[in-house]
Design a protein around this motif. Structure first.
Motif, short mmCIF file in Angstrom:
data_model
loop_
_atom_site.label_atom_id
_atom_site.label_comp_id
_atom_site.label_asym_id
_atom_site.label_seq_id
_atom_site.Cartn_x
_atom_site.Cartn_y
_atom_site.Cartn_z
N THR A 20 -46.11 -57.06 -13.74
CA THR A 20 -47.55 -57.72 -12.71
C THR A 20 -46.90 -58.46 -11.65
N ARG A 21 -45.79 -59.13 -11.77
CA ARG A 21 -45.44 -59.97 -10.63
C ARG A 21 -44.09 -60.18 -10.83
N HIS A 22 -43.20 -59.80 -9.63
CA HIS A 22 -41.91 -59.83 -9.81
C HIS A 22 -41.41 -60.52 -8.56
N ASN A 23 -40.58 -61.57 -8.81
CA ASN A 23 -40.20 -62.40 -7.42
C ASN A 23 -38.68 -62.43 -7.36
N THR A 24 -38.26 -62.08 -6.23
CA THR A 24 -36.80 -62.00 -6.05
C THR A 24 -36.48 -62.75 -4.65
N LEU A 37 -44.46 -47.81 -1.33
CA LEU A 37 -45.07 -46.52 -1.99
C LEU A 37 -46.20 -46.83 -2.72
N SER A 38 -46.28 -48.03 -3.43
CA SER A 38 -47.46 -48.44 -4.21
C SER A 38 -47.34 -50.04 -4.29
N GLY A 39 -48.28 -50.68 -4.94
CA GLY A 39 -48.37 -51.97 -5.18
C GLY A 39 -48.27 -52.73 -4.02
N GLU A 40 -47.87 -53.95 -3.91
CA GLU A 40 -48.13 -54.85 -2.96
C GLU A 40 -46.70 -55.81 -2.74
N LEU A 41 -46.24 -55.92 -1.67
CA LEU A 41 -45.12 -56.85 -1.35
C LEU A 41 -45.29 -57.92 -0.51
N LEU A 68 -39.54 -62.73 -1.91
CA LEU A 68 -40.37 -61.57 -2.04
C LEU A 68 -40.94 -61.57 -3.44
N VAL A 69 -42.63 -61.31 -3.43
CA VAL A 69 -43.29 -61.23 -4.59
C VAL A 69 -43.77 -60.07 -4.58
N LYS A 70 -43.55 -59.13 -5.73
CA LYS A 70 -43.76 -57.75 -5.72
C LYS A 70 -44.70 -57.78 -6.91
N SER A 71 -45.95 -57.21 -6.66
CA SER A 71 -47.23 -57.17 -7.56
C SER A 71 -47.75 -55.89 -7.50
N ASP A 72 -48.35 -55.70 -8.60
CA ASP A 72 -49.09 -54.43 -8.77
C ASP A 72 -50.32 -54.55 -8.20
#
Length: 273
Positions: A20-24, A37-41, A68-72
């Motif tokens: 659901t939420r991935h941080n790097t 391509l999809s989701g949110e950055l 970077l916070v990568k989310s659905d």
């Protein structure tokens, strides 16, 4: 599901985060073009935060610091294509074209790219490569990078000033840099490199400027920022710890209580009274 990357060691990468939420942390020695391509950055830099969604494209200039916070979003995971514009390919491109750019001040921010049929066509042509059961041939990879450079130059007239700059970081004001970037979680050696210093010179100059070690100063600054976010901005510790530079919540909570005498949760509860 953990983050997945296809063609991980190649210049063209398909990135997918099923959480659901991935941080790097983002600190690349190469320029990178990213198409969502999809989701949110969400891209958090020292002075600005950007949010990118479906079909949007951005350029990360090399040696820039970002969280970077990568989310659905809309029920879909974060998925993106990342194309690394390697220094070798860029040098060959500009030498072959005999192109020179007017040198300007280095950018310290990412570059959102305008919508363009050329960008859409380029990324559409890459998608089938990720169905290969073998690594993309180097010659083809380099051709696609050259195509990416050509597309970028056609939609952004100032892009040459960034892509054709092959200089290494020069010695800059250490105090100003650290005050802007202490929240980014990276080795001390990398802080030194980005300020144009060897590790030994960085530590020596840091001691002169702050009268303490880099690690002690960075930890204190991160904790002070976290306390401000919790007490003044009314944010939750779980939403703060990563953005201020801590890798996990338990380490953050331990350091916070050691510094201020109360845990982050105790500060939150006090604010609710």
């Amino acid at each position: 599901m953990a983050t997945k990357q296809i063609n991980k060691n190649a210049e063209i990468v398909f990135s997918c985060s099923g959480s659901t939420r991935h941080n790097t942390e983002m600190i690349s020695e190469e320029h990178c073009v990213v198409r969502v391509l999809s989701g949110e950055l969400k891209v958090i830099q020292s002075n600005k935060t950007y949010v990118f969604g479906l079909g949007e494209t951005l350029l990360f200039p090399r040696n820039q610091l970002s969280t970077l916070v990568k989310s659905d979003k809309d029920g879909l995971p974060y998925r993106a294509i990342v194309v690394k514009l390697t220094q070798d390919v860029l040098r060959a491109f500009y030498e072959q074209k005999k192109l020179q750019a007017t040198l300007v001040s280095k950018t310290d921010y990412i570059i959102p790219l305008s919508q363009s049929p050329l960008l859409d066509s380029f990324f559409a042509s890459i998608l089938p490569y990720f169905d290969l059961n073998y690594k993309l041939p180097q010659e083809l990879s380099q051709l696609k990078i050259q195509e990416a450079i050509t597309v970028l130059r056609s939609i952004n007239q100032d892009i040459d000033n960034i892509l054709s700059d092959f200089s290494e970081p020069h010695k800059i004001n250490l105090v100003e840099f650290m005050e802007r970037n202490y929240m980014f979680n990276m080795p001390i050696e990398k802080f030194g490199y980005l300020t144009g210093r060897s590790l030994t010179t960085f530590k020596r100059d840091f001691k002169k400027a702050f009268n303490t070690t880099p690690q002690k100063w960075i930890t204190q600054k991160r904790l002070e920022l976290a306390r401000f976010q919790i007490t003044e901005k009314k944010r939750k510790p779980i939403d703060v710890f990563y953005e201020v530079g801590f890798e996990n919540l338990s380490h953050f909570s331990f350091a916070f209580k050691k510094q201020f005498g109360k845990s982050p949760t105790e500060f939150v509860n006090h604010n609710l009274r």
